[in-house]
Motif scaffolding. Structure first.
Motif, mmCIF file in Angstrom:
data_model
loop_
_atom_site.group_PDB
_atom_site.id
_atom_site.type_symbol
_atom_site.label_atom_id
_atom_site.label_comp_id
_atom_site.label_asym_id
_atom_site.label_seq_id
_atom_site.Cartn_x
_atom_site.Cartn_y
_atom_site.Cartn_z
ATOM 1 N N GLY A 101 0.820 -1.222 0.000
ATOM 2 C CA GLY A 101 0.000 0.000 0.000
ATOM 3 C C GLY A 101 0.845 1.259 0.000
ATOM 4 N N SER A 102 2.052 1.157 0.545
ATOM 5 C CA SER A 102 2.925 2.338 0.562
ATOM 6 C C SER A 102 3.603 2.553 -0.793
ATOM 7 N N TYR A 103 3.616 1.526 -1.638
ATOM 8 C CA TYR A 103 4.248 1.655 -2.963
ATOM 9 C C TYR A 103 3.261 2.097 -4.053
ATOM 10 N N PHE A 104 1.973 1.829 -3.836
ATOM 11 C CA PHE A 104 0.992 2.003 -4.920
ATOM 12 C C PHE A 104 -0.201 2.858 -4.491
ATOM 13 N N ASP A 105 -0.819 3.508 -5.481
ATOM 14 C CA ASP A 105 -2.038 4.293 -5.230
ATOM 15 C C ASP A 105 -3.277 3.411 -5.297
ATOM 16 N N ILE A 106 -3.222 2.376 -6.129
ATOM 17 C CA ILE A 106 -4.312 1.391 -6.240
ATOM 18 C C ILE A 106 -3.659 0.012 -6.308
ATOM 19 N N LEU A 107 -4.272 -0.963 -5.644
ATOM 20 C CA LEU A 107 -3.753 -2.338 -5.705
ATOM 21 C C LEU A 107 -4.830 -3.266 -6.265
ATOM 22 N N CYS A 108 -4.388 -4.208 -7.081
ATOM 23 C CA CYS A 108 -5.307 -5.179 -7.672
ATOM 24 C C CYS A 108 -4.774 -6.567 -7.330
ATOM 25 N N ILE A 109 -5.676 -7.490 -7.077
ATOM 26 C CA ILE A 109 -5.204 -8.824 -6.686
ATOM 27 C C ILE A 109 -6.072 -9.920 -7.282
ATOM 28 N N ARG A 110 -5.407 -10.975 -7.749
ATOM 29 C CA ARG A 110 -6.113 -12.185 -8.218
ATOM 30 C C ARG A 110 -5.795 -13.339 -7.280
ATOM 31 N N THR A 111 -6.837 -13.909 -6.714
ATOM 32 C CA THR A 111 -6.672 -15.072 -5.824
ATOM 33 C C THR A 111 -7.766 -16.083 -6.130
ATOM 34 N N PHE A 112 -7.411 -17.261 -6.597
ATOM 35 C CA PHE A 112 -8.406 -18.294 -6.898
ATOM 36 C C PHE A 112 -8.803 -19.047 -5.624
ATOM 37 N N PRO A 113 -9.940 -19.765 -5.683
ATOM 38 C CA PRO A 113 -10.306 -20.610 -4.539
ATOM 39 C C PRO A 113 -9.476 -21.896 -4.510
ATOM 40 N N SER A 114 -9.459 -22.528 -3.329
ATOM 41 C CA SER A 114 -8.762 -23.826 -3.221
ATOM 42 C C SER A 114 -9.621 -24.941 -3.819
ATOM 43 N N LEU A 115 -10.945 -24.736 -3.834
ATOM 44 C CA LEU A 115 -11.949 -25.749 -4.201
ATOM 45 C C LEU A 115 -11.894 -26.962 -3.270
ATOM 46 N N LYS A 116 -11.290 -26.786 -2.091
ATOM 47 C CA LYS A 116 -11.238 -27.897 -1.121
ATOM 48 C C LYS A 116 -12.237 -27.668 0.011
ATOM 49 N N ASN A 117 -12.280 -26.438 0.517
ATOM 50 C CA ASN A 117 -13.160 -26.128 1.646
ATOM 51 C C ASN A 117 -14.059 -24.955 1.275
ATOM 52 N N ARG A 118 -15.353 -25.234 1.127
ATOM 53 C CA ARG A 118 -16.273 -24.206 0.634
ATOM 54 C C ARG A 118 -16.380 -23.016 1.580
ATOM 55 N N ASP A 119 -16.446 -23.310 2.873
ATOM 56 C CA ASP A 119 -16.598 -22.202 3.834
ATOM 57 C C ASP A 119 -15.399 -21.271 3.759
ATOM 58 N N ASP A 120 -14.208 -21.852 3.661
ATOM 59 C CA ASP A 120 -12.999 -21.023 3.560
ATOM 60 C C ASP A 120 -13.047 -20.176 2.286
ATOM 61 N N ASP A 121 -13.332 -20.825 1.163
ATOM 62 C CA ASP A 121 -13.342 -20.087 -0.108
ATOM 63 C C ASP A 121 -14.403 -18.984 -0.093
ATOM 64 N N TYR A 122 -15.621 -19.337 0.363
ATOM 65 C CA TYR A 122 -16.717 -18.367 0.312
ATOM 66 C C TYR A 122 -16.597 -17.291 1.394
ATOM 67 N N SER A 123 -15.662 -17.459 2.341
ATOM 68 C CA SER A 123 -15.412 -16.381 3.314
ATOM 69 C C SER A 123 -14.575 -15.269 2.671
ATOM 70 N N GLU A 124 -13.978 -15.546 1.509
ATOM 71 C CA GLU A 124 -13.149 -14.554 0.794
ATOM 72 C C GLU A 124 -12.072 -13.987 1.719
ATOM 73 N N LEU A 125 -11.429 -14.884 2.465
ATOM 74 C CA LEU A 125 -10.422 -14.461 3.439
ATOM 75 C C LEU A 125 -9.277 -13.672 2.788
ATOM 76 N N TYR A 126 -8.771 -14.166 1.663
ATOM 77 C CA TYR A 126 -7.574 -13.551 1.077
ATOM 78 C C TYR A 126 -7.815 -12.086 0.707
ATOM 79 N N ILE A 127 -8.888 -11.864 -0.069
ATOM 80 C CA ILE A 127 -9.115 -10.492 -0.546
ATOM 81 C C ILE A 127 -9.567 -9.596 0.610
ATOM 82 N N SER A 128 -10.299 -10.153 1.559
ATOM 83 C CA SER A 128 -10.748 -9.348 2.715
ATOM 84 C C SER A 128 -9.550 -8.905 3.560
ATOM 85 N N GLN A 129 -8.626 -9.813 3.777
ATOM 86 C CA GLN A 129 -7.443 -9.473 4.569
ATOM 87 C C GLN A 129 -6.590 -8.429 3.835
ATOM 88 N N PHE A 130 -6.536 -8.573 2.547
ATOM 89 C CA PHE A 130 -5.761 -7.645 1.739
ATOM 90 C C PHE A 130 -6.342 -6.235 1.835
#
Ligand code: CP
Length: 325
Positions: A101-130
């Motif tokens: 965030g200190s290097y960029f004015d806007i950040l974009c991220i691509r993160t696919f699901p694991s397709l192993k655990n639905r609750d984990d994937d549908y919680s959108e943990l990666y993008i939410s934490q980001f």
């Protein structure tokens, strides 16, 4: 607009579509808007269209775009709060995201699901934490459950075709499941359903084999049928996409080639335009005869990725400078 993660970040879909079409007609209209600004594109998964179209879009707005293939070149990131990092992950998102965030004015991220655990994937943990830790506006380049830049592009492409037709009729749009050799995320189908439902300017039908129901958070509002032939009748647009099972998560139950779209099946449509987000497995998901016919608008659709991305980046830049356009 402060971020672009789903249709819920957009107040007026048609206004954003018109902005994308305005940039298609005049790509360099706002080259001063992003001058002196930098956009970071972070990929935890492969991409052709999303990566290049977003780079081109940023460049059209005068921005410098920097691509970082986190999966190949970066430290393995940890996303769980309170994780004891004694395994394979090397850097916590809590530490990495604010640096980015200190290097960029806007950040974009691509993160696919694991397709192993639905609750984990549908919680959108990666993008939410980001989003939580980076401190600058975030654009999703496809997350565990959604692909909003693709869906905006899809409505831009449909709108463009409707303008050419100009008969003022509400189009029938069919999202049809297609066979594939491996389990794919539900992101594109979820997102398309979410956006078409929110747009509200089409008769929307989803057709898929039994057991391939999408999460009804996204599909609710569409007519859903397991009869592809019935679904295709009088369709103006047929969106072809494979997805893996949602209920018994991430599986392929069947790969019936009878679900592949053919020219013969298209005879029942209203001379439908055929869409696919690409990449496509020819003669598995979609036949050569359809992809190489006048029905197919997949190249136009992929080309429009630039204008959708440019409209979204422009909205975020305007929000940063407090200029409403
Ligand atoms: N449609 C799409 O997102 O393509 P890429 O995976 O190549 O970016």
């Amino acid at each position: 607009m402060k971020k672009f993660i789903s249709v819920h970040d957009v107040t007026d879909i048609n206004a954003l579509v018109e902005k994308a079409l305005m940039y298609k007609a005049n790509p360099f209209k706002d080259t001063a808007l992003g001058a002196g600004k930098r956009i970071g594109l972070l990929f935890l998964n492969p991409s052709l269209r999303t990566r290049l179209s977003t780079q081109v879009a940023a460049s059209n707005l005068g921005m410098e775009a920097v691509v970082f293939n986190v999966d190949k070149e970066g430290w393995a990131l940890e996303f769980e709060e309170g994780a004891i990092m004694s395994g394979n992950t090397v850097e916590h998102i809590k530490d990495a995201a604010p640096v980015l965030g200190s290097y960029f004015d806007i950040l974009c991220i691509r993160t696919f699901p694991s397709l192993k655990n639905r609750d984990d994937d549908y919680s959108e943990l990666y993008i939410s934490q980001f989003i939580k830790y980076c401190g600058v506006p975030v654009i999703s380049l496809e997350s565990a459950t959604l692909h909003p830049l693709q869906s905006l592009t899809d409505i831009v492409t449909i709108t463009e075709s409707l303008k050419l037709k100009a008969d003022g009729k509400k189009p029938k749009i069919v999202l049809t499941w297609a066979p594939h050799v491996k389990p794919l995320p539900q992101c594109v189908a979820n997102s398309f359903a979410q956006w078409i439902n929110a747009w509200g300017e089409a008769d929307f039908v989803i057709t898929h084999p039994e057991d391939y129901d999408l999460c009804d958070d996204f599909s609710k509002g569409a007519t859903i049928t397991h009869n592809q032939e019935e679904a295709l009748k009088d369709a103006d647009f047929v969106y072809v996409k494979n997805w893996s099972t949602y209920n018994d998560y991430g599986k392929i139950y069947e790969n019936d080639p009878a679900w592949m779209l053919t020219l013969d099946k298209l005879k029942a449509t209203n001379n439908a335009k055929v869409m696919h987000c690409l990449p496509v497995r020819r003669n598995v998901e979609l036949s050569d005869e359809v992809l190489d016919s006048d029905h197919s608008i997949v190249t136009q659709q992929a080309g429009n990725r630039v204008w959708a991305a440019q409209a979204v980046i422009s909205e975020l830049l305007n929000a940063q400078t407090g200029t409403a356009k």
